[in-house]
Design a protein around this motif. Structure first.
Motif, PDB file in Angstrom:
ATOM      1  N   GLU A 158      40.133  32.141  40.534  1.00 16.99           N
ATOM      2  CA  GLU A 158      39.323  32.425  39.345  1.00 16.99           C
ATOM      3  C   GLU A 158      39.803  33.691  38.643  1.00 16.99           C
ATOM      4  O   GLU A 158      39.834  33.754  37.414  1.00 16.99           O
ATOM      5  CB  GLU A 158      37.849  32.570  39.731  1.00 16.99           C
ATOM      6  N   VAL A 159      40.217  34.687  39.421  1.00 20.01           N
ATOM      7  CA  VAL A 159      40.730  35.931  38.824  1.00 20.01           C
ATOM      8  C   VAL A 159      42.009  35.636  38.060  1.00 20.01           C
ATOM      9  O   VAL A 159      42.194  36.110  36.940  1.00 20.01           O
ATOM     10  CB  VAL A 159      40.960  37.012  39.893  1.00 20.01           C
ATOM     11  N   ARG A 160      42.913  34.856  38.632  1.00 15.16           N
ATOM     12  CA  ARG A 160      44.165  34.510  37.951  1.00 15.16           C
ATOM     13  C   ARG A 160      43.883  33.841  36.605  1.00 15.16           C
ATOM     14  O   ARG A 160      44.588  34.069  35.637  1.00 15.16           O
ATOM     15  CB  ARG A 160      45.030  33.602  38.826  1.00 15.16           C
ATOM     16  N   GLU A 161      42.849  33.012  36.549  1.00 13.96           N
ATOM     17  CA  GLU A 161      42.488  32.336  35.302  1.00 13.96           C
ATOM     18  C   GLU A 161      41.925  33.310  34.267  1.00 13.96           C
ATOM     19  O   GLU A 161      42.047  33.079  33.064  1.00 13.96           O
ATOM     20  CB  GLU A 161      41.472  31.226  35.567  1.00 13.96           C
ATOM     21  N   LEU A 162      41.334  34.415  34.708  1.00 15.61           N
ATOM     22  CA  LEU A 162      40.759  35.403  33.802  1.00 15.61           C
ATOM     23  C   LEU A 162      41.801  36.349  33.202  1.00 15.61           C
ATOM     24  O   LEU A 162      41.577  36.934  32.144  1.00 15.61           O
ATOM     25  CB  LEU A 162      39.707  36.247  34.540  1.00 15.61           C
ATOM     26  N   ILE A 163      42.941  36.497  33.877  1.00 12.47           N
ATOM     27  CA  ILE A 163      43.965  37.455  33.459  1.00 12.47           C
ATOM     28  C   ILE A 163      44.919  36.787  32.467  1.00 12.47           C
ATOM     29  O   ILE A 163      45.497  35.733  32.765  1.00 12.47           O
ATOM     30  CB  ILE A 163      44.761  37.978  34.686  1.00 12.47           C
ATOM     31  N   PRO A 164      45.124  37.371  31.295  1.00 12.17           N
ATOM     32  CA  PRO A 164      46.067  36.792  30.322  1.00 12.17           C
ATOM     33  C   PRO A 164      47.484  36.694  30.898  1.00 12.17           C
ATOM     34  O   PRO A 164      47.878  37.499  31.749  1.00 12.17           O
ATOM     35  CB  PRO A 164      46.028  37.789  29.155  1.00 12.17           C
ATOM     36  N   GLU A 165      48.244  35.732  30.425  1.00 13.45           N
ATOM     37  CA  GLU A 165      49.596  35.488  30.944  1.00 13.45           C
ATOM     38  C   GLU A 165      50.546  36.659  30.716  1.00 13.45           C
ATOM     39  O   GLU A 165      51.485  36.853  31.483  1.00 13.45           O
ATOM     40  CB  GLU A 165      50.184  34.217  30.324  1.00 13.45           C
ATOM     41  N   ASN A 166      50.321  37.461  29.668  1.00 16.91           N
ATOM     42  CA  ASN A 166      51.242  38.561  29.369  1.00 16.91           C
ATOM     43  C   ASN A 166      50.929  39.826  30.175  1.00 16.91           C
ATOM     44  O   ASN A 166      51.537  40.864  29.961  1.00 16.91           O
ATOM     45  CB  ASN A 166      51.251  38.862  27.874  1.00 16.91           C
TER      46      ASN A 166
END
Length: 81
Positions: free
Chosen positions: A44-52
């Motif tokens: 879920e944290v990975r999904e919250l963090i923008p790709e850049n």
């Protein structure tokens, strides 16, 4: 200096430096710590963090229920380093 907050610990004060970010120039590199107000899985944290954004590490919950109860007994501002 970064501060980290546990979502189940009650704090008298929480530091918020978001307003200071606009004082830096666009070529400034910063290290940022984010504390959440609830529990999230690593996915879920990975999904919250923008790709850049380069995510280097997680601080995963390592506190027992007894630890959290003990921390909540304190009446002062608790800061994790």
């Amino acid at each position: 200096m970064m501060s980290f907050y546990h979502p189940e610990v009650l704090y008298s004060q929480i530091r918020n430096d978001l307003k200071t970010l606009n004082k830096f120039t666009d070529d400034t590199l910063i290290e940022l710590g984010v504390s959440f107000n609830q529990k999230y899985t690593p996915e879920e944290v990975r999904e919250l963090i923008p790709e850049n954004i380069t995510l280097k590490w997680y601080w995963v919950d390592t506190y027992s229920e007894e630890d959290i109860q003990s921390l909540n007994k304190h009446k002062y501002n608790i800061v994790f380093w």
